[in-house]
Motif scaffolding. Structure first.
Motif, PDB file in Angstrom:
ATOM      1  N   PRO A 190      32.292  41.087  41.674  1.00  0.00           N
ATOM      2  CA  PRO A 190      33.062  41.384  40.468  1.00  0.00           C
ATOM      3  C   PRO A 190      32.996  40.271  39.431  1.00  0.00           C
ATOM      4  O   PRO A 190      33.083  39.091  39.772  1.00  0.00           O
ATOM      5  CB  PRO A 190      34.483  41.547  41.011  1.00  0.00           C
ATOM      6  CG  PRO A 190      34.297  42.000  42.420  1.00  0.00           C
ATOM      7  CD  PRO A 190      33.092  41.252  42.900  1.00  0.00           C
ATOM      8  N   GLY A 191      32.859  40.668  38.158  1.00  0.00           N
ATOM      9  CA  GLY A 191      32.801  39.689  37.085  1.00  0.00           C
ATOM     10  C   GLY A 191      33.432  40.166  35.792  1.00  0.00           C
ATOM     11  O   GLY A 191      33.167  39.605  34.736  1.00  0.00           O
ATOM     12  N   VAL A 192      34.279  41.199  35.871  1.00  0.00           N
ATOM     13  CA  VAL A 192      34.940  41.740  34.683  1.00  0.00           C
ATOM     14  C   VAL A 192      36.451  41.667  34.871  1.00  0.00           C
ATOM     15  O   VAL A 192      36.974  42.094  35.904  1.00  0.00           O
ATOM     16  CB  VAL A 192      34.516  43.198  34.418  1.00  0.00           C
ATOM     17  CG1 VAL A 192      35.316  43.796  33.264  1.00  0.00           C
ATOM     18  CG2 VAL A 192      33.021  43.272  34.118  1.00  0.00           C
ATOM     19  N   SER A 193      37.146  41.108  33.893  1.00  0.00           N
ATOM     20  CA  SER A 193      38.613  40.983  33.937  1.00  0.00           C
ATOM     21  C   SER A 193      39.087  40.337  35.232  1.00  0.00           C
ATOM     22  O   SER A 193      40.006  40.830  35.895  1.00  0.00           O
ATOM     23  CB  SER A 193      39.274  42.360  33.756  1.00  0.00           C
ATOM     24  OG  SER A 193      38.986  42.885  32.486  1.00  0.00           O
ATOM     25  N   VAL A 194      38.477  39.233  35.582  1.00  0.00           N
ATOM     26  CA  VAL A 194      38.838  38.499  36.799  1.00  0.00           C
ATOM     27  C   VAL A 194      39.915  37.470  36.458  1.00  0.00           C
ATOM     28  O   VAL A 194      39.699  36.597  35.616  1.00  0.00           O
ATOM     29  CB  VAL A 194      37.607  37.813  37.415  1.00  0.00           C
ATOM     30  CG1 VAL A 194      38.013  36.967  38.623  1.00  0.00           C
ATOM     31  CG2 VAL A 194      36.559  38.845  37.801  1.00  0.00           C
ATOM     32  N   VAL A 195      41.065  37.577  37.105  1.00  0.00           N
ATOM     33  CA  VAL A 195      42.185  36.685  36.832  1.00  0.00           C
ATOM     34  C   VAL A 195      42.076  35.438  37.696  1.00  0.00           C
ATOM     35  O   VAL A 195      41.859  35.512  38.902  1.00  0.00           O
ATOM     36  CB  VAL A 195      43.531  37.385  37.102  1.00  0.00           C
ATOM     37  CG1 VAL A 195      44.694  36.410  36.888  1.00  0.00           C
ATOM     38  CG2 VAL A 195      43.683  38.607  36.209  1.00  0.00           C
ATOM     39  N   SER A 196      42.240  34.266  37.058  1.00  0.00           N
ATOM     40  CA  SER A 196      42.238  33.014  37.798  1.00  0.00           C
ATOM     41  C   SER A 196      42.899  31.936  36.943  1.00  0.00           C
ATOM     42  O   SER A 196      43.320  32.182  35.813  1.00  0.00           O
ATOM     43  CB  SER A 196      40.809  32.607  38.180  1.00  0.00           C
ATOM     44  OG  SER A 196      40.806  31.434  38.972  1.00  0.00           O
ATOM     45  N   SER A 197      42.982  30.736  37.483  1.00  0.00           N
ATOM     46  CA  SER A 197      43.676  29.619  36.839  1.00  0.00           C
ATOM     47  C   SER A 197      42.882  29.049  35.669  1.00  0.00           C
ATOM     48  O   SER A 197      41.648  29.066  35.663  1.00  0.00           O
ATOM     49  CB  SER A 197      43.931  28.511  37.867  1.00  0.00           C
ATOM     50  OG  SER A 197      42.731  28.206  38.569  1.00  0.00           O
TER      51      SER A 197
END
Length: 460
Positions: free
Chosen positions: A284-291
């Motif tokens: 996955p590489g779309v709309s990936v939530v992270s810090s």
């Protein structure tokens, strides 16, 4: 008197000039794509040092060609190309990303046995906000090769986001080594990236994650990657975000390392993702939530977000099998995929979308092979996906129920078709559907009131 003065001035000039081979310059006076070059300096004792210096320092408008026998000699190796990342939006609030469930890392983490071992993932990027509450318990010492100090704080946001994906995807004994080789604008020279790779390898990293690209092939960067591979360090890179062929970019075109393309929420290749012959796997590489820095979080797009999922899963596989080679880790990674696109490998998804939701620590294969009451038959590799096995016996059986045959992969029994030919002392065995590529299988044969056999094989 005038003649004497000219000789003295010329003599002083010569004593300060080194030998410089020519380098091609653009019309603006700079090497294409960069303002620096990588040079090898050899002193009069024969000692060599590789450095990056501004291009205008090595090719002034007028250069004397003199003997270097008494002076340092500079050999220009290549332009010091610039690698870069893309920009994206940020948000203040943390929510669990859809991509975690898609990859299945929560399930895998629950099946990893706790132990005292650690695996270090080096994130060579814009640095990391190591004070972020989401990350700080996972950080170990790193280095800043942009400012040449031991403080790799992220002055951008990209590296902190990449690190957060790894942290969320892995168990607590996966540690992150922050290496800053890209500046506050997300750009970094090959020379600093190569230093970062050497630092990571020499300081205990088992995996190097590099989520950036550049147009030109770099021999200097390739040599650093080769150094990592020679030390059994896995290198994972993003494929790039220009909807183009990876053959046009580096290190995405490097086939000796793991190259990752990006997918969206519908399992389609992301519209921006580079694809091509070097693609190994997708994530996955779309709309990936992270810090991101400042105790914030972001939903970002990019193959930069896909690569750290692969790095994180690879780190947990290493935690389970610390003596494995990187080739074995790569092979195992590629068995935990959902095959998309054309059957088996393709230039969009590679072997498929990473999915470890069916990961279990103890597989049927592992437990069966270790059983002491079985006779182990010779193993086979590179088995065709439509292979049919012929089991030969040394006597004729009147009833095929005397023979029990089963086929396994990982934690599952595979449906098979048996074609007995008992008069000729043999049984044909084939799966109902073709085998999966690059996968371990186990064939179990039991003779009623007789011996039990196991044969392990791996497909192409």
């Amino acid at each position: 008197m005038r003649s004497m003065l000219v000789k003295m001035v010329l003599g002083c000039s010569l004593s300060l000039v080194f030998f410089f081979p020519n380098i091609a310059l653009s019309s603006s006076g700079e090497t294409t794509g960069t303002d620096r070059v990588i040079v090898e300096i050899t002193d009069k004792e024969g000692n060599k040092e590789t450095k990056s210096i501004p291009v205008d320092e090595v090719q002034p408008k007028s250069t004397f060609r003199i003997s270097s026998s008494m002076r340092d000699q500079i050999n220009i190796l290549q332009p010091d190309y610039i690698r870069t990342i893309d920009m994206a939006q940020t948000t203040d609030k943390y929510t669990k990303s859809w991509s975690v469930n898609r990859v299945g890392t929560e399930w895998m983490k629950s099946k990893i046995a706790s132990n005292d071992e650690e695996v270090i993932v080096a994130v060579i990027d814009t640095g990391i906000d190591y004070t972020h509450s989401f990350l700080r318990e996972r950080m170990i010492d790193g280095y800043d090769f942009v400012d040449n100090d031991s403080d790799p704080m992220d002055e951008h946001f990209h590296g902190t986001h990449v690190a957060g994906i790894i942290v969320e995807s892995t168990t607590a004994n996966i540690k992150i080594m922050p290496i800053r080789a890209l500046n506050h604008s997300g750009n970094g020279y090959d020379s600093n990236i190569a230093k970062g790779i050497h630092f990571a390898v020499d300081n205990g990293a088992s995996i190097v994650n590099m989520s950036f690209q550049g147009n030109e092939y770099s021999e200097h960067l390739a040599q650093a990657i080769d150094y990592a591979l020679s030390k059994n360090v896995l290198v994972v890179v993003s494929s790039g975000n220009l909807s183009d062929d990876t053959a046009n970019y580096y290190p995405a075109s490097e086939e000796k390392i793991l190259v990752v393309s990006a997918t969206d929420q519908t399992d389609q290749i992301a519209s921006f993702s580079n694809t091509g012959h070097s693609i190994d796997i997708s994530a996955p590489g779309v709309s990936v939530v992270s810090s991101v820095p400042g105790e914030k979080y972001a939903a970002l797009h990019g193959t930069s977000m896909a690569a750290p999922y692969v790095s994180g899963v690879a780190a947990m596989l290493m935690l389970e099998a610390p003596t494995s080679s990187i080739k074995e880790i790569e092979k195992t990674l590629k068995t935990y995929v959902d095959d998309k696109g054309v059957t088996n490998w393709d230039p969009l998804y590679g072997e498929g979308i990473l999915n470890v939701s069916n990961y279990k620590k103890y597989s049927l294969i592992s437990s069966a092979v270790s059983a002491s009451d079985y006779i182990n038959l010779p193993e086979h590799s590179n088995v065709p996906l439509d292979k049919k096995w012929t089991i030969l016996f040394n006597q004729v059986f009147s009833d095929d129920s005397t023979i029990a045959v089963k086929l396994y992969t990982e934690n599952y029994e595979i449906p098979i078709k048996l074609t007995p030919n008992l008069a000729n002392k043999k049984i044909m065995v084939a799966p109902i559907e073709n085998y999966q590529a690059n996968t371990d299988y186990l064939l179990e044969i039991q003779v009623k009131n007789g011996d039990k056999y196991l044969m392990r094989f791996t497909t192409k």
